[in-house]
Design a protein around this motif. Structure first.
Motif, short mmCIF file in Angstrom:
data_model
loop_
_atom_site.label_atom_id
_atom_site.label_comp_id
_atom_site.label_asym_id
_atom_site.label_seq_id
_atom_site.Cartn_x
_atom_site.Cartn_y
_atom_site.Cartn_z
N ARG A 31 0.83 -1.31 -0.05
CA ARG A 31 -0.13 0.02 -0.02
C ARG A 31 0.86 1.27 0.04
NH1 ARG A 31 -3.32 -0.52 5.14
NH2 ARG A 31 -2.86 -2.66 5.06
N LEU A 32 1.80 1.31 0.88
CA LEU A 32 2.87 2.55 0.86
C LEU A 32 3.52 2.57 -0.62
CD1 LEU A 32 4.32 2.09 4.51
CD2 LEU A 32 2.97 3.98 3.36
N GLN A 49 2.39 1.81 -3.54
CA GLN A 49 1.37 2.45 -4.23
C GLN A 49 1.05 3.70 -4.23
OE1 GLN A 49 -2.00 -0.27 -3.52
NE2 GLN A 49 -1.15 -1.81 -5.18
N LEU A 50 1.02 4.05 -2.70
CA LEU A 50 0.78 5.61 -2.47
C LEU A 50 2.10 6.26 -2.97
CD1 LEU A 50 -0.80 5.40 1.09
CD2 LEU A 50 -1.84 6.26 -1.09
N ALA A 86 1.93 6.71 -6.76
CA ALA A 86 0.80 7.62 -7.21
C ALA A 86 1.41 8.95 -6.89
CB ALA A 86 -0.55 7.19 -6.31
N ALA A 87 1.84 9.33 -6.05
CA ALA A 87 2.40 10.64 -5.48
C ALA A 87 3.63 11.23 -6.50
CB ALA A 87 2.92 10.81 -4.26
#
Length: 123
Positions: free
Chosen positions: A105-106, A108-109, A112-113
Motif C-alpha cells: 500500500r505504501l 502504491q501511494l 501515485a504521488a
C-alpha cells in the motif's frame, strides 16, 4: 558470543526453518493453503513462540489459514519436539503478518504521488 545473536534468536530461526519444512511436507490441511512464515519470536523462557505468516488471498483466506494453523499447532509442536532438542518446546501462536500488505500500500501511494508530481511539473 555477541549479544545480537543470542541463543533465543538461533532457536527462533531453527523453529522457523523446521516449521516451514513441516508445513510443506507433513501438514495436509487444505484450509492452510500457501503459507509463508515471515518471522518467529520466542520468549526468553522458551515457553511461547509467536509465528508470523503471510498468505495469498483475501480476508477469508487469512481466516482459514489462521484456523488451520491453530488446528495443526499441537501436531507441529509435537513434531518440533522430535527435531529440536530443548527441554520444553514452546507453545505456538500464529499471527497474520500485515507488514507485507502495508508495504505494498505504501509503495502504491508513493508511485501515485510521484506520478502526480510528474504531471504537475512544467516541461
Amino acid at each position: 558470543m555477541p549479544r545480537d545473536f543470542s541463543r533465543t534468536l538461533r532457536i527462533a530461526e531453527q523453529i522457523q526453518r523446521d516449521l516451514a519444512e513441516l508445513l510443506r511436507t507433513e501438514v495436509k490441511d487444505p484450509g492452510i493453503g500457501m503459507v509463508t512464515l515471515t518471522d518467529v519470536e520466542v520468549t526468553s523462557d522458551y515457553a511461547h513462540a509467536k509465528v508470523f505468516f503471510t498468505t495469498l488471498g483475501d480476508a477469508g483466506a487469512v481466516a482459514a489459514a489462521t484456523a488451520g494453523l491453530n488446528r495443526a499447532a499441537g501436531f507441529l509442536r509435537h513434531e518440533l519436539g522430535h527435531r529440536i532438542k530443548l527441554r520444553s518446546i514452546p507453545q505456538l501462536h500464529f499471527i497474520y503478518d500485515e507488514s507485507v500488505e502495508r508495504g505494498v500500500r505504501l509503495s502504491q501511494l508513493i508511485d501515485a504521488a510521484v506520478g502526480g508530481d510528474k504531471k504537475n511539473r512544467p516541461a
